[in-house]
Design a protein around this motif. Sequence first.
Motif, mmCIF file in Angstrom:
data_model
loop_
_atom_site.group_PDB
_atom_site.id
_atom_site.type_symbol
_atom_site.label_atom_id
_atom_site.label_comp_id
_atom_site.label_asym_id
_atom_site.label_seq_id
_atom_site.Cartn_x
_atom_site.Cartn_y
_atom_site.Cartn_z
ATOM 1 N N GLU A 142 61.933 58.325 18.729
ATOM 2 C CA GLU A 142 62.395 57.541 17.414
ATOM 3 C C GLU A 142 63.709 57.954 17.127
ATOM 4 O O GLU A 142 63.616 59.020 16.662
ATOM 5 N N HIS A 171 48.018 50.349 10.646
ATOM 6 C CA HIS A 171 48.460 52.016 10.860
ATOM 7 C C HIS A 171 47.854 52.287 12.236
ATOM 8 O O HIS A 171 48.656 52.957 13.136
ATOM 9 N N LYS A 172 46.658 51.828 12.430
ATOM 10 C CA LYS A 172 46.127 52.109 13.728
ATOM 11 C C LYS A 172 47.158 51.615 15.001
ATOM 12 O O LYS A 172 47.236 52.457 16.131
ATOM 13 N N THR A 205 50.367 51.050 14.772
ATOM 14 C CA THR A 205 51.666 51.582 14.922
ATOM 15 C C THR A 205 51.296 53.097 15.303
ATOM 16 O O THR A 205 52.262 53.636 16.099
ATOM 17 N N GLN A 206 50.263 53.565 15.281
ATOM 18 C CA GLN A 206 49.998 54.740 15.562
ATOM 19 C C GLN A 206 50.024 54.922 17.071
ATOM 20 O O GLN A 206 50.334 56.015 17.773
ATOM 21 N N GLU A 207 49.319 53.907 17.593
ATOM 22 C CA GLU A 207 49.209 53.928 19.195
ATOM 23 C C GLU A 207 50.488 53.626 19.878
ATOM 24 O O GLU A 207 50.726 54.208 20.863
ATOM 25 N N ARG A 264 53.272 54.610 18.639
ATOM 26 C CA ARG A 264 54.234 55.913 18.503
ATOM 27 C C ARG A 264 53.685 56.748 19.797
ATOM 28 O O ARG A 264 54.395 57.477 20.391
ATOM 29 N N SER A 265 52.369 57.000 19.673
ATOM 30 C CA SER A 265 51.925 58.057 20.750
ATOM 31 C C SER A 265 52.131 57.455 22.037
ATOM 32 O O SER A 265 52.586 58.295 22.842
ATOM 33 N N SER A 290 55.985 57.893 22.779
ATOM 34 C CA SER A 290 56.312 59.179 23.142
ATOM 35 C C SER A 290 55.807 59.730 24.233
ATOM 36 O O SER A 290 56.529 60.560 25.116
#
Length: 583
Positions: free
Chosen positions: A162, A145-146, A148-150, A152-153, A156
């Motif tokens: 996305e 999760h961590k 994928t969050q990085e 995405r951020s 972005s």
Amino acid sequence: MYRSHHCGQLRTSNINEEVTLSGWVQKSRDKGFVIWVDLRDRYGITQLIFDADRTSEAMMTMAKSLGREFVIQVTGTVIERSSKNPNLETGEIEILVSKLTVLNEAVVPPFTIEDQTDGGEELRMKYRYLDIRRNPVKNNLIFRHKVTQEVRSYLSSQEFIEVETPYLIKSTPEGARDFVVPSRMNEGQFYALPQSPQTFKQLLMVGGMDKYFQIVKCFRDEDLRADRQPEFTQIDCEMTFVEQEDILNVFEGLTRHLIKSIHGKEITSFPRMTYDEAMETYGNDKPDIRFGMQFGELNAVTQHKDFGVFNNAELVVGIAVPGGNRFTRKEIDGIINWLKRPQIGALGMVYSRCNDDGTFKSSVDKFYDQDDLRKWSEITGAQSGDLVCVLSGPTDKVRAQLSALRMELAERLGLRNPMEFAPLWVTDFPLLEWDEESERYHAMHHPFTAPKPDQIKLLDTDPGAVKANAYDLVLNGNEIGGGSIRIHDKATQALMFDHLGFTPEEAKEQFGFLMNAFEYGAPPHGGLAFGLDRLVAILGGQETIRDFIAFPKNNSGRDVMIDAPSAIDETQLKELHLKVELK
Ligand code: ASP
């Protein structure tokens, strides 16, 4: 309210507070007059205490009946523990329980829900929901999760958008078989599940989205090799008005960002190497550059003597194994046997020991003198104390064999530190690859990859030599990403399909939509995709991707928990206009 706090939260600063917790019974210790229960949830473990002096008899009885994995809710007072546990974040306190509710009972789990479990792989997969309660699996999912969050951020922040693309599509060739889905409403017709969103992301560029990414499931019906999943996740990206250099820079940035944000490590070197260089120096298009042992080609210094094995070989190539001179004869025989296994298939190995006094002792002393052996060690970069290992034969085979040996010995010598990260780009891949079975060229990456413009003319005369603007991102000996600059004009795309053996009709039938789009102002574009599962596993310092997937399939492509794939009933078959004849 099920809880006021979670099980990893309470500290000495909460002492005397009344709290409510909910969770699973990890274990209980019944000392007769005192019962301790470890209560667990995703966040941690909190100790509960029931004692005969302060707890009612009815509740003592109830506490005694709690089994492993019961789901309970308790209310009580936070008190200081008399014997503290420094290994637990909540180890200084416990809860003196005043109210206990059993929310659900549990049968005895088939394996222990501990960091080290007694459950075998198959059993843990069958009860994956119990496996997920264990810290190692749970922490891997949180880690994923961590990451994928990085991702995405970061993307972005670079103005990537996305966008979701469909799963029920028409075949996208990425070199595997399609999984197909029969259409009930269109008799005799099938969707294919995407092997990747390749054509859609290109159409998004034609649509002017400029920078696209998607964390997306892809499906490939391949014979499963170890640690492959029939469905897996990509970080899929595409950019408009870019050259290869722009793409490499953006995704080098992403890689640096991930390693920095996850591990706090700055990547100081991010080399680029052409495919040809990688094959020459590492025998492999995904070299692990955390350690040396680069290939040294020895044809020039081995083929002047009477040693037929080398004289007849297309390639004679060696590596210097650091400290390898300490290997005993028996250990070297072990290495040779390892090389001769059918998986590797070498016929043998020649070696030269580099002694501390500057002399050499080789397995072919009959043919080569000290001067010859000195050259071997110079070319392979061997120091005294090393062992030069030499293989010979057809170039492709020998490179693959020596590369496997290099990796194996590095592993044995502890040179592959999972917490050291060594990314690099491998560029200039060949456009086409000869396929023995079908006796024709296949696209090495995929049919939308652009040849290097100055090499298009070679397509007719020497197709195998044409290089593409195609690149892979390699991390610690694994290909974690790959992409290319795409063809964006109809004529080149048609030429490419032609070279891949499609008739114009077949090309139109399968890819007409893309060729049409290329007629409406398709911009230059390119991109790449990362394999998220593998990226996460490597960043997590581990080898197997299964451990980072919540519900993975086994090596035969089965989900043993839900028992899929499985037969469907007659009515369903009929609705789908299918007839199944079982052999
Ligand atoms: N679609 C490619 C793949 O799945 C990646 C790309 O070329 O962007 O490997």
